[in-house]
Write an enzyme that holds these catalytic residues in place. Structure first.
Site, PDB file in Angstrom:
ATOM      1  N   LYS A  15     -19.953 -37.169  56.120  1.00 41.78           N
ATOM      2  CA  LYS A  15     -19.584 -36.816  57.499  1.00 41.78           C
ATOM      3  C   LYS A  15     -20.865 -36.697  58.312  1.00 41.78           C
ATOM      4  O   LYS A  15     -21.754 -35.895  58.002  1.00 41.78           O
ATOM      5  CB  LYS A  15     -18.821 -35.492  57.506  1.00 41.78           C
ATOM      6  N   ARG A  74     -13.894 -31.520  69.968  1.00 40.31           N
ATOM      7  CA  ARG A  74     -14.430 -30.164  70.171  1.00 40.31           C
ATOM      8  C   ARG A  74     -13.817 -29.526  71.394  1.00 40.31           C
ATOM      9  O   ARG A  74     -13.660 -28.314  71.446  1.00 40.31           O
ATOM     10  CB  ARG A  74     -15.952 -30.210  70.218  1.00 40.31           C
ATOM     11  N   GLU A  87     -24.158 -38.113  48.697  1.00 41.33           N
ATOM     12  CA  GLU A  87     -23.118 -37.132  49.051  1.00 41.33           C
ATOM     13  C   GLU A  87     -21.808 -37.432  48.320  1.00 41.33           C
ATOM     14  O   GLU A  87     -21.138 -36.532  47.815  1.00 41.33           O
ATOM     15  CB  GLU A  87     -22.866 -37.143  50.571  1.00 41.33           C
ATOM     16  N   LYS A 123     -16.760 -40.564  57.754  1.00 41.53           N
ATOM     17  CA  LYS A 123     -16.383 -40.155  59.108  1.00 41.53           C
ATOM     18  C   LYS A 123     -17.613 -40.116  59.994  1.00 41.53           C
ATOM     19  O   LYS A 123     -18.628 -39.557  59.567  1.00 41.53           O
ATOM     20  CB  LYS A 123     -15.758 -38.762  59.029  1.00 41.53           C
ATOM     21  N   SER A 151     -12.003 -38.664  67.249  1.00 41.47           N
ATOM     22  CA  SER A 151     -11.540 -38.476  68.622  1.00 41.47           C
ATOM     23  C   SER A 151     -12.284 -39.344  69.631  1.00 41.47           C
ATOM     24  O   SER A 151     -11.669 -39.916  70.529  1.00 41.47           O
ATOM     25  CB  SER A 151     -11.687 -36.995  68.995  1.00 41.47           C
ATOM     26  N   TYR A 199      -5.690 -41.188  65.359  1.00 46.55           N
ATOM     27  CA  TYR A 199      -4.810 -40.731  66.436  1.00 46.55           C
ATOM     28  C   TYR A 199      -3.930 -41.881  66.942  1.00 46.55           C
ATOM     29  O   TYR A 199      -3.030 -41.658  67.734  1.00 46.55           O
ATOM     30  CB  TYR A 199      -5.649 -40.137  67.578  1.00 46.55           C
TER      31      TYR A 199
HETATM   32  C1  PBG Z   1     -14.240 -29.614  61.727  1.00 46.54           C
HETATM   33  C2  PBG Z   1     -13.862 -31.001  62.117  1.00 46.54           C
HETATM   34  C3  PBG Z   1     -14.335 -31.769  63.189  1.00 46.54           C
HETATM   35  C4  PBG Z   1     -13.594 -32.952  63.175  1.00 46.54           C
HETATM   36  C5  PBG Z   1     -12.736 -32.876  62.082  1.00 46.54           C
HETATM   37  N1  PBG Z   1     -12.938 -31.674  61.433  1.00 46.54           N
HETATM   38  C6  PBG Z   1     -15.316 -31.463  64.258  1.00 46.54           C
HETATM   39  C7  PBG Z   1     -16.741 -31.340  63.968  1.00 46.54           C
HETATM   40  O1  PBG Z   1     -17.232 -31.472  62.853  1.00 46.54           O
HETATM   41  O2  PBG Z   1     -17.430 -31.037  64.941  1.00 46.54           O
HETATM   42  C8  PBG Z   1     -13.710 -34.068  64.157  1.00 46.54           C
HETATM   43  C9  PBG Z   1     -12.478 -34.886  64.342  1.00 46.54           C
HETATM   44  C10 PBG Z   1     -12.500 -35.816  65.502  1.00 46.54           C
HETATM   45  O3  PBG Z   1     -13.487 -35.925  66.253  1.00 46.54           O
HETATM   46  O4  PBG Z   1     -11.472 -36.472  65.686  1.00 46.54           O
HETATM   47  N2  PBG Z   1     -15.511 -29.454  61.246  1.00 46.54           N
END
Ligand code: PBG
Length: 330
Positions: free
Chosen positions: A195, A205, A233, A248, A274, A313
């Site tokens: 990630k 956020r 990782e 991700k 997102s 989404y």
């Molecule tokens: C929680 C989390 C996040 C996302 C999924 N789980 C936000 C982040 O790490 O800031 C992001 C999902 C998205 O942007 O669609 N840590």
């Protein structure tokens, strides 16, 4: 021209031939649909930065889950918006918190839908970081206890899979141990293994009100410049007992998805996040990009790179587009 010479266009000459030589296909079974649960009743509030996505109170979330399952989508990924936040993120692991309540309601109403719970503290902490903060940074090892506790509460509520997204070192092992010690050895872990500290999480956020109040997440999420580190990782999460690994975001990281696919034999998930979603939707709404073409192309390419599952989404929209194509016979 050398003779005989190969003409790639021969196999592109009709829609049926193109369909028959197609190497990658999308199916509703590829998709996981993210949903946001919030307190209250009768609430379905659109998220301004993510048009077409909503905060749902549990009653409305259940209705949405019926619809998701009836489209053939097998799984949802739940995020929680708690009624209040504190420094320890206690809303994440409260037995009667938003996620356990949502999981119980969805599993009771739509038992044949897999419910995956994101495990992280950032939606629940007043400072917006993904763990306990000490001297301005997230303190790794004390955070593990909070994450393990959260995972167990979600498993007890009936979650089918546990998806830690916090990026603390050692969290897969901590969660696996806790689940096993309490009789949940059959509950799989889908770890956010690679990630990245990405700018593409911006709209989320806002949706989760989880932007860090100071600093950023670069001391725990990965540097976008690194590919080999993603393999370390992933290897670590596998050693610690994960069942599925995730990369991700997705579209800017297709090389990472491909390497993880080729070097490991676990199922690979990719999260089209997102910002990937909202950037495309903005272009669709401005008439700059064709909606149907770019939704399906983006998802096909994530699959082609090697993802078995796509968290997106666009899941519902994509299934409707695929149904339209099937009806048109192409
Ligand atoms: C929680 C989390 C996040 C996302 C999924 N789980 C936000 C982040 O790490 O800031 C992001 C999902 C998205 O942007 O669609 N840590």
């Amino acid at each position: 021209m050398p003779k005989p010479f190969y003409r790639p266009r021969r196999l592109r000459s009709s829609h049926l031939l193109r369909a028959m030589v197609r190497e990658t296909r999308l199916s509703p079974l590829d998709f996981i649909y993210p949903l946001f649960a919030c307190p209250g009743e009768g609430v379905k509030r659109e998220i301004p930065s993510m048009p077409g996505n909503y905060h749902f109170s549990v009653d409305r979330l259940v209705e949405e889950c019926h619809q998701v399952r009836s489209l053939g989508i097998p799984a949802v990924l739940l995020f929680g918006i708690p009624p209040s936040k504190d420094a320890e993120g206690s809303g994440a692991y409260a037995e009667e918190g938003i996620i356990p309540s949502a999981v119980r309601a969805v599993k009771a109403a739509v038992p044949d839908l897999l419910v995956i719970t994101d495990v992280c503290l950032c939606e629940y902490t007043s400072h917006g970081h993904c763990g306990r903060v000490q001297d301005g940074d997230v303190d790794n090892d004390p955070t593990l206890e909070l994450l393990a506790r959260t995972a167990l509460v979600y498993a007890r509520a009936g979650a089918d899979l546990i998806a830690p997204s916090d990026m603390m070192d050692g969290r897969v092992e901590a969660i696996r141990d806790r689940l096993d010690d309490h009789g949940f050895e059959k509950t799989p872990i889908l770890s956010y293994a690679a990630k990245y500290a990405s700018g593409f999480y911006g709209p989320f956020r806002e949706a989760a009100d989880s932007a860090p109040q100071f600093g950023d997440r670069r001391s725990y999420q990965m540097d976008p410049a690194n590919q080999r580190e993603a393999l370390r990782e992933v290897a670590l999460d596998i050693e610690e007992g994960t069942d599925i690994v995730m990369v991700k975001p997705a579209m800017p990281y297709l090389d990472v998805i491909y390497r993880v696919r080729t070097e490991f034999n676990l199922p690979v998930a990719a999260y089209q996040v997102s910002g990937e979603y909202s950037a495309l939707v903005a272009a669709h709404r401005n008439g700059w990009l064709d909606e149907a073409l770019t939704i399906l192309e983006s998802l096909t390419c994530i699959r082609r790179a090697g993802a078995d599952w796509i968290i997106t989404y666009f899941a519902k929209a994509a299934v409707k587009l695929l149904q339209g194509q099937a009806a048109a016979g192409s």
